[in-house]
Motif scaffolding. Structure first.
Motif, short mmCIF file in Angstrom:
data_model
loop_
_atom_site.label_atom_id
_atom_site.label_comp_id
_atom_site.label_asym_id
_atom_site.label_seq_id
_atom_site.Cartn_x
_atom_site.Cartn_y
_atom_site.Cartn_z
N GLU A 53 62.04 60.49 49.51
CA GLU A 53 60.75 60.08 48.95
C GLU A 53 60.87 59.78 47.46
O GLU A 53 60.30 58.81 46.96
N GLU A 54 61.64 60.59 46.74
CA GLU A 54 61.84 60.37 45.31
C GLU A 54 62.61 59.07 45.07
O GLU A 54 62.26 58.28 44.18
N GLN A 57 60.25 56.17 45.71
CA GLN A 57 59.31 55.99 44.60
C GLN A 57 60.00 55.35 43.40
O GLN A 57 59.49 54.38 42.82
#
Length: 195
Positions: A53-54, A57
């Motif tokens: 997810e990081e 992003q």
């Protein structure tokens, strides 16, 4: 995250051009159309949902900030975005101290599988592989240091300053080499299209 099917490259290019003009709605459509595939890609590299997810992003922030520099004659939109997310994932691997070994051949095969469009016709696939071969040929014609500077800037999503620091070169030299290398690539690719 959205539908795992990726729209056609022309639609992705349209949304990328919109994002380059700071069109948030176009960027949202781009995100909705591609985030599931790119998240799965990051997850395969990192193996942990929160890290993926990081990376996703960070990747979309870079895509938003660099959409104006996207050049469709150098890479398909999904290939360009995947490269950015891949680099963000590798950066996370380094920062988190994960020293997992990556088998390059297996990794390249997984990239190809991840990008394969189930709706693509054999002609579409042939065209993409022709474009990839043409780009690889033209990149190989560049001088070694010029190719490395260009690769760091576009395939590793580094700023000109970061490239200059990493290569221990003056920023003016880096900018000149990138500009000249892009001109050479453009000329080389154009010659290939005329054959």
């Amino acid at each position: 995250m959205s539908d795992p099917r990726t729209p056609d490259p022309a639609q992705l290019r349209t949304w990328l051009h919109g994002a380059a003009r700071q069109d948030a709605a176009a960027f949202r459509q781009l995100y909705d159309a591609t985030s599931a595939k790119l998240f799965g890609f990051a997850l395969r590299i990192l193996g942990r949902r929160e890290l993926a997810e990081e990376a996703l992003q960070d990747g979309y922030i870079a895509i938003w900030n660099n959409a104006a520099s996207y050049q469709s004659h150098l890479a398909a939109p999904m290939t360009w975005m995947t490269t950015i997310v891949r680099n963000k994932a590798f950066d996370l691997l380094q920062r988190t101290g994960n020293d997992a070994e990556i088998d390059a051949d297996q990794f390249d095969a997984r990239i190809a599988d991840a990008l394969r469009d189930p709706a693509a016709t054999p002609i579409d696939s042939l065209s993409l592989s022709r474009d990839a071969r043409a780009l690889a040929y033209c990149m190989s014609a560049l001088e070694g240091l010029h190719r490395q500077v260009l690769g760091l800037a576009f395939f590793h999503d580094l700023s000109h300053n970061d490239v200059a620091q990493r290569m221990a070169l003056p920023i003016g030299t880096v900018k000149t080499w990138i500009r000249r290398s892009l001109d050479k690539l453009k000329t080389c690719l154009a010659k290939g299209e005329r054959r």
